[in-house]
Design a protein around this motif. Sequence first.
Motif, mmCIF file in Angstrom:
data_model
loop_
_atom_site.group_PDB
_atom_site.id
_atom_site.type_symbol
_atom_site.label_atom_id
_atom_site.label_comp_id
_atom_site.label_asym_id
_atom_site.label_seq_id
_atom_site.Cartn_x
_atom_site.Cartn_y
_atom_site.Cartn_z
ATOM 1 N N MET A 1 0.825 -1.205 0.000
ATOM 2 C CA MET A 1 0.000 0.000 0.000
ATOM 3 C C MET A 1 0.861 1.258 0.000
ATOM 4 N N ARG A 2 1.933 1.237 0.784
ATOM 5 C CA ARG A 2 2.797 2.416 0.874
ATOM 6 C C ARG A 2 3.497 2.687 -0.450
ATOM 7 N N VAL A 3 4.025 1.629 -1.071
ATOM 8 C CA VAL A 3 4.728 1.788 -2.345
ATOM 9 C C VAL A 3 3.778 2.307 -3.421
ATOM 10 N N SER A 4 2.553 1.789 -3.459
ATOM 11 C CA SER A 4 1.603 2.242 -4.474
ATOM 12 C C SER A 4 1.297 3.728 -4.324
ATOM 13 N N ILE A 5 1.152 4.188 -3.090
ATOM 14 C CA ILE A 5 0.865 5.609 -2.857
ATOM 15 C C ILE A 5 2.081 6.474 -3.149
ATOM 16 N N LEU A 6 3.233 6.063 -2.633
ATOM 17 C CA LEU A 6 4.437 6.884 -2.783
ATOM 18 C C LEU A 6 4.893 6.992 -4.225
ATOM 19 N N THR A 7 4.717 5.923 -5.021
ATOM 20 C CA THR A 7 5.157 5.976 -6.419
ATOM 21 C C THR A 7 4.110 6.609 -7.330
ATOM 22 N N GLY A 8 2.844 6.558 -6.939
ATOM 23 C CA GLY A 8 1.809 7.160 -7.771
ATOM 24 C C GLY A 8 1.674 8.655 -7.574
ATOM 25 N N MET A 9 1.949 9.136 -6.359
ATOM 26 C CA MET A 9 1.677 10.529 -6.030
ATOM 27 C C MET A 9 2.496 11.543 -6.828
ATOM 28 N N PRO A 10 3.802 11.343 -7.076
ATOM 29 C CA PRO A 10 4.536 12.367 -7.829
ATOM 30 C C PRO A 10 4.020 12.551 -9.246
ATOM 31 N N ILE A 11 3.578 11.448 -9.889
ATOM 32 C CA ILE A 11 3.034 11.571 -11.243
ATOM 33 C C ILE A 11 1.708 12.332 -11.205
ATOM 34 N N VAL A 12 0.906 12.077 -10.171
ATOM 35 C CA VAL A 12 -0.353 12.805 -10.005
ATOM 36 C C VAL A 12 -0.074 14.293 -9.821
ATOM 37 N N ILE A 13 0.904 14.620 -8.970
ATOM 38 C CA ILE A 13 1.251 16.025 -8.727
ATOM 39 C C ILE A 13 1.684 16.704 -10.018
ATOM 40 N N ILE A 14 2.559 16.052 -10.773
ATOM 41 C CA ILE A 14 3.083 16.643 -12.009
ATOM 42 C C ILE A 14 1.959 16.890 -13.006
ATOM 43 N N LEU A 15 1.131 15.878 -13.228
ATOM 44 C CA LEU A 15 0.090 16.007 -14.249
ATOM 45 C C LEU A 15 -1.014 16.973 -13.837
ATOM 46 N N CYS A 16 -1.294 17.070 -12.540
ATOM 47 C CA CYS A 16 -2.297 18.039 -12.072
ATOM 48 C C CYS A 16 -1.752 19.462 -12.142
ATOM 49 N N GLY B 1 -7.056 17.918 -15.112
ATOM 50 C CA GLY B 1 -6.452 18.050 -13.788
ATOM 51 C C GLY B 1 -7.267 17.369 -12.701
ATOM 52 N N LEU B 2 -8.591 17.577 -12.703
ATOM 53 C CA LEU B 2 -9.428 17.012 -11.644
ATOM 54 C C LEU B 2 -9.529 15.490 -11.760
ATOM 55 N N LEU B 3 -9.702 14.968 -12.988
ATOM 56 C CA LEU B 3 -9.798 13.516 -13.147
ATOM 57 C C LEU B 3 -8.476 12.845 -12.755
ATOM 58 N N THR B 4 -7.352 13.475 -13.102
ATOM 59 C CA THR B 4 -6.039 12.920 -12.749
ATOM 60 C C THR B 4 -5.831 12.943 -11.243
ATOM 61 N N LEU B 5 -6.309 13.973 -10.574
ATOM 62 C CA LEU B 5 -6.183 14.052 -9.116
ATOM 63 C C LEU B 5 -6.839 12.843 -8.450
ATOM 64 N N GLY B 6 -7.984 12.419 -8.972
ATOM 65 C CA GLY B 6 -8.701 11.295 -8.383
ATOM 66 C C GLY B 6 -8.045 9.947 -8.606
ATOM 67 N N THR B 7 -7.024 9.904 -9.490
ATOM 68 C CA THR B 7 -6.399 8.604 -9.753
ATOM 69 C C THR B 7 -5.586 8.094 -8.569
ATOM 70 N N ALA C 1 7.567 24.035 -20.095
ATOM 71 C CA ALA C 1 6.850 24.095 -18.818
ATOM 72 C C ALA C 1 6.675 22.696 -18.225
ATOM 73 N N CYS C 2 6.321 21.727 -19.054
ATOM 74 C CA CYS C 2 6.157 20.348 -18.565
ATOM 75 C C CYS C 2 7.466 19.803 -18.011
ATOM 76 N N CYS C 3 8.559 20.056 -18.741
ATOM 77 C CA CYS C 3 9.870 19.582 -18.274
ATOM 78 C C CYS C 3 10.256 20.258 -16.967
ATOM 79 N N LEU C 4 9.979 21.557 -16.868
ATOM 80 C CA LEU C 4 10.325 22.302 -15.661
ATOM 81 C C LEU C 4 9.592 21.742 -14.450
ATOM 82 N N VAL C 5 8.304 21.509 -14.601
ATOM 83 C CA VAL C 5 7.508 20.956 -13.503
ATOM 84 C C VAL C 5 7.927 19.520 -13.204
ATOM 85 N N GLY C 6 8.042 18.706 -14.244
ATOM 86 C CA GLY C 6 8.349 17.300 -14.058
ATOM 87 C C GLY C 6 9.693 17.065 -13.394
#
Length: 542
Positions: free
Chosen positions: A330-345, A366-372, A490-495
């Motif tokens: 559970m921890r790995v799934s959250i920790l590895t998924g969250m940075p991609i969610v942050i970047i894409l949102c 942005g909103l649909l990606t946040l819910g992932t 901009a995408c590269c800068l954020v990512g």
Amino acid sequence: MSKKESFIKGTLILAAAALVARVLGLVQRVPLEHIFGAVGNASYTVANNVYLMLLTVATAGIPSTLSKMVSERYALKRPGEAQRVYKAALIFAVFIGLVMTVLLYTLAPVYATLTKQPEAVPAIRAIAPALLLFPTIAMMRGYFQGRGYMAANGISQIMEQVLRVITGIGLAFFLLHANYKDEWVAAGASFGGVLGSVAAFGILMWFSSKLRKEDRRQQLEDLSTGSEQLPLMRIYGDIFKLSIPIVLASLAVPAVNFIDGTLVKPLLIHQMGNLSATNTLGILGSRAQSIAGIPPILSIALSASLLPVIAAAFARGDRPHLERQITLAMRVSILTGMPIVIILCAAAYSVNGLLFSSLEGSGIIGLLTLGTIFQITMSTSSSILIGLGKVNLSMGHVLVGIVVKLIASFALAPFFGIYGIIIGTGLCFLVITLLNLRSMKAIVPFHIMSGRWTGFLLTVIVLFGAGYGLNYLGDLTTAVLPPRVGFFFACCLVGISVLILYPVMLVVMRVVRKDELGSYPRVLQKILRPLMRLQRGSAGSA
């Protein structure tokens, strides 16, 4: 190679193939969005969602059940029984494939009218023939998995997607330049799924012929003499008893997308008119759902590598090890998924401008990606629950979540439009996650991030704010650079910024601790170990 090593290798092959296939599927949607107009995007979305829903109903769960039944019988030196089970599954696959194809083709006008998207009829009918082969393909994959031939499944999945992408885009491009209407261009793209199924079937048939030759060499077929002639009804009873709960437990994401494809226009058409509702449906399907499919890929693949260990620990009754592995998954799934969610949102506006034909729908993306993030926790926890032998519980939780999705969509759409429907999706995944976690804790106590939620949430808030600010600064370059170049910058800068700062903050905020690093997957250890010098001392694991 030991059985354990072979099992882990097979799991990794299937995970890698699923990852490649998923990426190829997402890549397809970007050029198609540029080729289609609003009607094409909406029509393709409706056709694809209803097809995936029916495909899940027709096949999900049965291949894994077939795999189990075949592997057990070969282990008991009963290949004749295994072959009879396989043949029974193929008979069912042919029957259900024919029924599904006829129903989808015949009822396409009825469903298209229900969704207020009558132009979707050609696209629905174009993809219907794929259902002729895919149930059979699913059974063949289950059989190969039961025999331990994972490469056949992996290669067939990849080639299916490769041909689907190439032919789908190629046919859509040809029809566009031949001046066909948008709905027929969408039908051409849908037909790529049929050709993808032909490619997968051809590869599996080739592997099947190789396997038959090997069986003859080993005289396995001769061992069938004297084996029990299992009645077909008994075989089907065993298959459906095990597979139906898995089918229903697997329905969450396809069902949510199906609900959206069905309800978006009926719920929004009176608010914004037919043209705007059509455009919104197209944006949701071709852009938002494509981008929102990215965050779960890596996190679910990483956590899936831990699931065989969880199932083994549960079978042994090793509760301390089981607790550690569930916590870790559970921890790995959250920790590895969250940075991609942050970047894409945070960079949703720039991602939209970079990949798609206009800047419309950035908020939807942005909103649909946040819910992932809740989709990630739902998928991981559902898999763990199934690994713990609680398939019926997982099935029940998915059904509750779907009811929540329906109620929330009808309740919120009149006030928030498409955003209310998307909020309903997030609530669906969240409710399923919470129900799963409650059931898991009743079996074995565990803590995902006990005492660390404050540090984790602070990390997320800070990085989202920083990412949003960097995205704004990056977008300013579109005033002096070509727009897509500016959006790419901009995408590269954020990512890059988020990916660098995220592990640093996790270590500094003690969300990840030095003494537990050895339990993480190796790829995460390589990233985090050099940063541990930022953390003074160590703390006990949660």
